[in-house]
Design an enzyme around this catalytic site. Structure first.
Site, short mmCIF file in Angstrom:
data_model
loop_
_atom_site.label_atom_id
_atom_site.label_comp_id
_atom_site.label_asym_id
_atom_site.label_seq_id
_atom_site.Cartn_x
_atom_site.Cartn_y
_atom_site.Cartn_z
N MET A 21 -2.32 -7.70 6.46
CA MET A 21 -3.26 -8.56 5.74
C MET A 21 -2.66 -9.16 4.47
O MET A 21 -3.39 -9.48 3.53
CB MET A 21 -4.52 -7.76 5.40
CG MET A 21 -5.19 -7.09 6.58
SD MET A 21 -6.53 -6.01 6.06
CE MET A 21 -6.79 -5.05 7.56
N TYR A 52 -8.99 -10.92 1.21
CA TYR A 52 -10.18 -10.17 1.65
C TYR A 52 -10.92 -9.51 0.49
O TYR A 52 -12.07 -9.10 0.63
CB TYR A 52 -9.83 -9.15 2.75
CG TYR A 52 -8.95 -7.99 2.32
CD1 TYR A 52 -9.41 -7.01 1.45
CD2 TYR A 52 -7.66 -7.88 2.80
CE1 TYR A 52 -8.60 -5.95 1.07
CE2 TYR A 52 -6.84 -6.84 2.43
CZ TYR A 52 -7.32 -5.87 1.55
OH TYR A 52 -6.52 -4.84 1.17
N GLU A 53 -10.26 -9.41 -0.67
CA GLU A 53 -10.95 -8.86 -1.85
C GLU A 53 -11.93 -9.88 -2.43
O GLU A 53 -12.68 -9.56 -3.35
CB GLU A 53 -9.94 -8.48 -2.92
CG GLU A 53 -9.00 -7.36 -2.52
CD GLU A 53 -7.91 -7.13 -3.56
OE1 GLU A 53 -8.21 -6.55 -4.61
OE2 GLU A 53 -6.77 -7.57 -3.31
N HIS A 107 -5.26 -9.69 -2.40
CA HIS A 107 -5.51 -10.12 -1.01
C HIS A 107 -6.73 -11.04 -1.01
O HIS A 107 -7.64 -10.86 -1.81
CB HIS A 107 -5.85 -8.92 -0.11
CG HIS A 107 -4.87 -7.79 -0.18
ND1 HIS A 107 -4.91 -6.86 -1.20
CD2 HIS A 107 -3.86 -7.43 0.64
CE1 HIS A 107 -3.93 -5.96 -0.99
NE2 HIS A 107 -3.28 -6.28 0.11
N SER A 154 0.84 -1.21 0.00
CA SER A 154 0.00 0.00 0.00
C SER A 154 0.86 1.25 0.00
O SER A 154 1.68 1.44 0.89
CB SER A 154 -0.87 0.05 1.26
OG SER A 154 -1.83 -0.95 1.21
N HIS A 214 -3.29 0.34 -4.70
CA HIS A 214 -2.70 -0.82 -5.38
C HIS A 214 -3.04 -0.72 -6.88
O HIS A 214 -4.18 -0.93 -7.26
CB HIS A 214 -3.26 -2.13 -4.82
CG HIS A 214 -2.72 -2.48 -3.47
ND1 HIS A 214 -1.73 -3.40 -3.28
CD2 HIS A 214 -3.03 -2.00 -2.25
CE1 HIS A 214 -1.45 -3.50 -1.99
NE2 HIS A 214 -2.23 -2.66 -1.34
N ALA A 255 2.29 -2.46 4.24
CA ALA A 255 1.92 -1.55 5.31
C ALA A 255 1.42 -2.41 6.46
O ALA A 255 0.72 -3.40 6.23
CB ALA A 255 0.82 -0.62 4.83
N HIS A 258 -7.72 3.62 6.51
CA HIS A 258 -6.93 3.39 5.30
C HIS A 258 -6.26 4.69 4.86
O HIS A 258 -5.13 4.66 4.35
CB HIS A 258 -7.82 2.81 4.19
CG HIS A 258 -7.05 2.31 3.00
ND1 HIS A 258 -6.05 1.35 3.10
CD2 HIS A 258 -7.09 2.64 1.69
CE1 HIS A 258 -5.54 1.10 1.90
NE2 HIS A 258 -6.15 1.88 1.03
N ASN A 262 0.51 2.76 11.31
CA ASN A 262 -0.37 3.14 12.42
C ASN A 262 0.01 2.28 13.62
O ASN A 262 0.60 1.22 13.44
CB ASN A 262 -1.85 2.90 12.06
CG ASN A 262 -2.12 1.47 11.64
OD1 ASN A 262 -1.69 1.01 10.58
ND2 ASN A 262 -2.82 0.74 12.48
N1 HPA Z 1 -3.91 -4.04 10.90
C1 HPA Z 1 -3.90 -4.86 9.83
N2 HPA Z 1 -3.40 -4.49 8.66
C2 HPA Z 1 -2.86 -3.27 8.55
C3 HPA Z 1 -2.84 -2.37 9.63
C4 HPA Z 1 -3.39 -2.78 10.86
O1 HPA Z 1 -3.42 -2.03 11.86
N3 HPA Z 1 -2.24 -1.23 9.20
C5 HPA Z 1 -1.90 -1.45 7.89
N4 HPA Z 1 -2.28 -2.67 7.50
#
Ligand code: HPA
Length: 309
Positions: A239, A99-100, A97, A44, A75, A134, A284, A263
């Site tokens: 993820m 999750y998509e 991913h 990302s 992406h 990320a 995001h 984060n």
């Molecule tokens: N959790 C899961 N995936 C992530 C996060 C997170 O806090 N930050 C960036 N990708």
């Protein structure tokens, strides 16, 4: 009996399908890039590295037979092949991913294809696979904008059965029971730290080594989940990446992975006693903003590292 909902769910067929996709890509490339020795997966906000490639050729995933498309903001969804610091590399600008909604097999299919494209002649150093991502910081010492070189992982979906090597094993790629205790190549990790020193990035950005917990997403973690992941030994959570590393290793590549901490995960149990209105929950937008800021440094390290493989 195996029921096939997708042609890629039989590994035997998947090998030939991956070869066909590889040939399609190869035919689009100038002769001197047809066998690059490095794969870089851009996480990302980290696709800027593709801008540094010289004489590059871009191929959208939508054009490549059997590639699925990335649907996530940040992406791009294309392969970019070119020279980075004179070394031929292939970048995935945008990853897939689960999750998509992609199956785990479709998610890692591009990695199988790139393992064919980058296969080096017998006796030469195998190709190098570099994943960037990320991630949320779980380790209390991690700051937003710091980097974490993965030295291990926890494959949550894999432990629960969502594993990219599930199904028939094709020995042409690798063994049925692949060890993962040495997944993150020690010499590549050392080279990353050396490159961070030599480029000066290490003096302005915190860089750690740690354990990445792979979760399926797409929700960010609850506070209790973050505490659980910490208790299990994870330093960061994300993820992606782990299925790619497994398949890259299974295909014989040397693997390196780096997380950009975008984060910090919130772990304090929710309470009625304290005003929580000031807490910044993961978003995001925050992830993309932090990645943008650090992308140049990640690019500088990788560009330097690439000449030392
Ligand atoms: N959790 C899961 N995936 C992530 C996060 C997170 O806090 N930050 C960036 N990708």
């Amino acid at each position: 009996m195996i029921t096939k909902s997708s042609p890629l769910e039989s590994d035997m067929e998947a090998y030939e399908i991956a070869q066909a996709s590889t040939e399609f890509i190869r035919m689009k490339l100038p002769e001197d890039y047809r066998n690059p020795s490095v794969v870089i997966v851009c996480g990302s906000g980290l696709s800027n590295i593709t801008n540094a490639l010289e004489d590059s050729v871009s191929i959208p995933y939508s054009q490549i037979p059997h590639f699925k498309e990335s649907t996530v903001a940040g992406h791009a969804g294309k392969l970019v092949v070119g020279k980075l610091n004179k070394v031929p590399v292939v970048c995935m600008s945008g990853r897939l991913h689960t999750y998509e909604g992609h199956s785990i097999t479709d998610t890692v299919f591009p990695i199988r294809v790139l393992s064919h494209l980058t296969k080096q002649p017998e006796g030469e150093v195998p190709a190098t696979f570099i994943a960037t991502n990320a991630a949320g910081g779980l380790n209390k010492s991690y700051r937003v904008g710091s980097l974490m070189v993965l030295n291990d992982d926890i494959n949550f979906p894999g432990l629960a059965g969502l594993h990219p090597l599930k199904g028939p094993n094709d020995e042409r790629y690798g063994p049925r029971f692949l060890p993962m205790s040495d997944a993150y190549d020690q010499s590549l990790r050392q080279k990353f730290f050396d490159a961070a020193e030599e480029t000066g990035v290490a003096s302005r950005r915190q860089i750690n080594e740690g354990v990445y917990a792979f979760v399926s997403g797409p929700t960010y973690e609850t506070r209790a989940e973050s505490r659980m992941l910490i208790a299990m030994g994870a330093d960061a959570v994300g993820m992606s990446t782990v299925p790619e590393i497994i398949v890259a290793r299974h295909s014989g590549m040397r693997t390196l992975a780096v997380s950009l901490i975008t984060n910090v995960c919130i772990t304090e149990p929710p309470t009625l006693d304290k005003d929580e209105s000031g807490i910044e929950h993961a978003s995001h937008a925050e992830v993309i903003a932090a990645a943008d800021e650090a992308a140049k440094d990640v690019q500088a390290i990788i560009t330097h590292l690439i000449t030392k493989l």
